[in-house]
Design an enzyme around this catalytic site. Sequence first.
Site, short mmCIF file in Angstrom:
data_model
loop_
_atom_site.label_atom_id
_atom_site.label_comp_id
_atom_site.label_asym_id
_atom_site.label_seq_id
_atom_site.Cartn_x
_atom_site.Cartn_y
_atom_site.Cartn_z
N TYR A 56 11.79 -11.67 10.27
CA TYR A 56 11.55 -12.17 8.69
C TYR A 56 11.70 -13.21 7.73
O TYR A 56 11.38 -13.05 6.20
CB TYR A 56 13.45 -11.55 8.45
N LEU A 57 12.19 -14.62 8.70
CA LEU A 57 11.82 -15.06 7.78
C LEU A 57 10.44 -15.78 7.44
O LEU A 57 10.39 -16.81 6.12
CB LEU A 57 11.91 -16.83 8.88
N ARG A 74 8.84 -13.61 5.26
CA ARG A 74 9.08 -13.29 4.03
C ARG A 74 9.76 -13.21 3.01
O ARG A 74 9.78 -13.14 2.02
CB ARG A 74 8.86 -11.57 3.96
N GLU A 90 2.48 -9.50 16.08
CA GLU A 90 3.55 -8.15 16.35
C GLU A 90 3.12 -7.29 16.60
O GLU A 90 2.95 -5.57 17.83
CB GLU A 90 4.52 -7.92 15.47
N ASN A 130 0.80 -1.19 0.26
CA ASN A 130 -0.45 0.00 -0.26
C ASN A 130 0.61 1.10 -0.09
O ASN A 130 0.31 2.32 -0.68
CB ASN A 130 -0.99 -0.09 1.02
N ASP A 167 1.21 -9.07 4.31
CA ASP A 167 0.38 -8.43 4.93
C ASP A 167 -1.13 -8.94 4.67
O ASP A 167 -1.82 -8.38 5.52
CB ASP A 167 0.99 -6.73 5.03
N ARG A 213 1.73 -5.34 11.00
CA ARG A 213 1.17 -4.13 11.98
C ARG A 213 0.12 -4.00 12.11
O ARG A 213 -0.29 -3.23 13.27
CB ARG A 213 1.93 -3.47 11.28
#
Lengths: 404, 404
Positions: free
Chosen positions: B305-306, B308, B243, B114, B144, B188
């Site tokens: 980060y794994l 993604r 998170e 986005n 996301d 997020r």
Amino acid sequence: MAATKSLPHGNAVVGQSGGPTVVINQSLAGVVETLRGQAGIVKILGCLHGVSGIVKDRYLELQDVPQDRLERVAQTPSSALGSSRDKPDAAYCQRIFESFNKQNVRYFFYIGGNDSSDTCRIVNDLAQQAGYELRCFHVPKTIDNDLLHNDHTPGYASAARFVAQAIMGDNLDNRALPGVKIDIVMGRHAGFLTAASVLARQHEGDGPHLIYVPEVAFSVDRFLADVDAAYKKHGRCLIAVSEGIHDESGKPIAAKLAEQSGLPVERDAHGNVSLCGSGVLGDFLSDLIKKKLSIKRVRADTFGYLQRSFAGVVSPTDAREARTAGRKAAKLALAGKHDGSVAIVRTSTDPYRVQFKRIELSDVAGKTRTLDPQHILGTSDIADSFRAYLQPLVGKLPVVESLS
Amino acid sequence: MAATKSLPHGNAVVGQSGGPTVVINQSLAGVVETLRGQAGIVKILGCLHGVSGIVKDRYLELQDVPQDRLERVAQTPSSALGSSRDKPDAAYCQRIFESFNKQNVRYFFYIGGNDSSDTCRIVNDLAQQAGYELRCFHVPKTIDNDLLHNDHTPGYASAARFVAQAIMGDNLDNRALPGVKIDIVMGRHAGFLTAASVLARQHEGDGPHLIYVPEVAFSVDRFLADVDAAYKKHGRCLIAVSEGIHDESGKPIAAKLAEQSGLPVERDAHGNVSLCGSGVLGDFLSDLIKKKLSIKRVRADTFGYLQRSFAGVVSPTDAREARTAGRKAAKLALAGKHDGSVAIVRTSTDPYRVQFKRIELSDVAGKTRTLDPQHILGTSDIADSFRAYLQPLVGKLPVVESLS
């Protein structure tokens, strides 16, 4: 122990102990399929949660589980019977015999690592002292790869594959959005799993650019100098760090940090400090770099329990060997051997060939193998010799191609 | 914008932006293979590190990359061209036009989420205001899954697959060695990725037993009561936590913790607080349970980060759709459309069918979609309706079989 032709008549118990792996059920299936239908063995009992299930008489009958279901269980990660970290003493073993006696157990197979082989050795010794006739075998398993007399151990290659795939992807992520990235890898005393990160290096400039294993004492100052130099050279820096790194005195950095922050330091019955299940080490190293080197984008990931349990990332060689290790232990018992552990011995790397042989329980019990010094380059790298050792265990890795 | 038959003659630029995914290069390949050889398009330029590469004139010519190499790049995780988190303002865009003008660029394709579609919208608006002829297309990408007007977005299904496989294994690990296990999942503002943990429930009693998404305000007291009840019921408790969980005022718990601990709170150019790359949230919740509920074995892993970037865990549907999204954007430009974004619209779940359609840039730019309230059960669970939505995206999961 000398071989004997006359096998005891009775039931068999098989259990799983210590940290699970994604192929530990292959070994369970190997024991069960080899024992069942054999003359003299009536029931094959899986003890639930290792020795703790034995002393509570918690067993599952496995002799009639259909082979196709057993095959699916073999492919399922983590210990299907449950696990335990209990360390039996003489009183505990007495309760094990009582349960075995009640169930007429004459064969005991325990799948686990060095602590579990020690449990196996203690049970075996006390059985002999008590005059209780028992065939007692340890089946190797540990992602730490730290059993003596083994070229490698079942469970390690799949965990190494997870680490390699994770760091391959993370190297590309760190290249796309440059900065410093720290990856904390399992391994209390041995750096085998952290060293597996070298497989992620496919092209010039690929990370990990720095690798820290517990075999080398960790220095904060040297670490900062290493990171500074690598970041200047590559414009980014990917770092693989073992959770077990320790200072010159041998004290784990993670345990020191936990103490400093007022967190409780956990120990299991074998005296091992719990280093996993917390991000404290990665966060500490990350903050250190931000503050001392003024690099803005610094991230840390702690691979944690995913390394030993992730469903679907399995080395085919590892799965096959874990199965064979279970079968071998059962075959040794059926061939009249009294006790022992199974070791994987490599006879050739190209083509890759191994043999499974019996060793004494005391050869592995409670002992730890660490990385051969020839595989360690200086204080922050791993040699190509280790890649040659590891590649056939892990198998073919995913495609990585670049545009430049 | 109305379609026009006359296509501008010039070069094309394609770029990648924001957080990488494991299928973002599929979209890149889709754009390149569709554009090349088309009349009027001479060069296909990949801008390095998104818009930041444009203003530095850093391009890679892609029109002659052999198809087999492009295919291998497509299968490689993370952004092959590099990524960027820059948010262009008017002055920045002026520099973009200068570079485009110098390179005679008349087609611009930007693959991202986005924030990236917002970048695309700003560049497009300013190009029109400046009278610079430019075809401007956004290709959707985000783990996301939070783009409006999309059933789902390329990149999400593979990350969801990673989460599902991780939690499947972790559920079995937690069953083998019971305790409380917390898994922190990316996301997020939207709980799509955390909600993917429901796919790990294969048998009665399987975790995750509790799921916390950012769509529901997080209460520490309610959390402790939930964990206490689940632990008493199952003898263990596996928890998936986003998170991005926040308090009643909307403030992320992770950001509050970072502030309290004196750590710097990072924000990117889009104003997003960095919640990843630290274990602080997991460690906080873990300590809370140990102290308040007196449960001994409590562990937390932050998947980081794994999720993604992990090489080798890819949803085949996701890979195919990411490719098609790239092709669709290029086809829209070749069909004479002036600008737009590509949206995936589901037309049927059983059998699974989707369509790719053009939507306005302003439909997605800078907007965030969150979980449909119908998929959220109370304050700590996800409904079966979400599983039905997700299953066809993720594909067949690994075998999980139990003995009991």
